[in-house]
Design a protein around this motif. Structure first.
Motif: not given
Length: 249
Positions: A202, A204, A206-210, A213, A227
């Protein structure tokens, strides 16, 4: 579940029964744990082929299934898929053990593990799918599926850039989004072509809120590929003079 995966789990079941019967029917949970990890710790090529045969494996999440000390904090795609395979196998083996009365269940149907047996369990280190813990994945050059995908995106970007050179960065983001790959059926062939993709983490991206986590393995791969495409398009825009460096580089 496809035939390849079904056959694999069936071989694990047969090996478990053989090992239990060879060792006096002792330590049913510990034996299952060892057999499942030993049988399902696959090489990169083997795991890639398994994923290709059943791309839904890329929907797997780490959850609380990772017990490899090297993988707990930031598991690789391969570790996530493997942990889910082991979990599925363990469920099946515990059913075998219960049916053969090798292990007891409580009133809720949960496995009762003897404390002394549980104390014998040690986390198993799996495969380092990146081959080196510090080595970052680098996309292969040449006519690969991934390079063709990126080349198509680059041509699309250049065409759009001719019409709106002042919007270069926004066009980079739009082109990358338009050519992003999310479907497991599309991701699986890329993994077969380059099993090193199983070593991606991961990190980071991907946003942790998505996904609370805990993103699916396939989404982690998609984020990395997107990316990398963004960076390739930015580099191309710089080459074409549509983007430049500021004073801080």
């Amino acid at each position: 579940m496809n035939k390849r995966l079904t056959d694999l789990l069936e071989r694990v079941r047969h090996e478990y029964i053989h090992e239990m019967e060879s060792n006096g029917l002792t330590y049913p949970y510990l034996t299952a744990y060892r057999v499942a990890h030993r049988s399902l710790t696959l090489t990169g090529d083997q795991l890639a082929e398994l994923v290709a045969s059943d791309p839904t494996l890329l929907a797997a999440r780490a959850g609380e299934l990772i017990d490899d000390p090297r993988e707990v904090a930031n598991p690789s795609l391969g570790a996530i898929v493997t942990a889910n395979l082991v979990s599925a196998a363990m469920e099946g083996l515990m059913l075998v053990a219960a049916n053969r009365e090798w292990i007891e269940l409580n009133e809720q149907g949960e496995v009762q593990i003897e404390a002394h047996e549980y104390d014998l369990i040690r986390p198993v280190s799996g495969v380092d799918y990146a081959e080196s813990g510090s080595k970052a994945f680098v996309a292969r050059r040449g006519q690969t599926l991934l390079s063709r995908l990126y080349n198509t995106a680059e041509l699309s970007f250049e065409s759009s850039l001719e019409a709106s050179p002042q919007d270069a960065y926004q066009l980079v983001l739009k082109t990358a989004a338009d050519h992003a790959i999310f479907a497991p059926d599309d991701l699986a062939p890329l993994i077969v072509e380059n099993p090193l993709l199983l070593g991606l983490r991961n990190d980071q991206v991907i946003d942790q809120e998505m996904f609370d986590g805990d993103p699916p393995a396939g989404m982690i791969l998609s984020a990395h590929l997107t990316e990398m495409l963004v960076q390739q398009l930015i580099d191309r825009a710089i080459e074409l003079g549509a983007l430049g460096w500021d004073a801080e580089g």
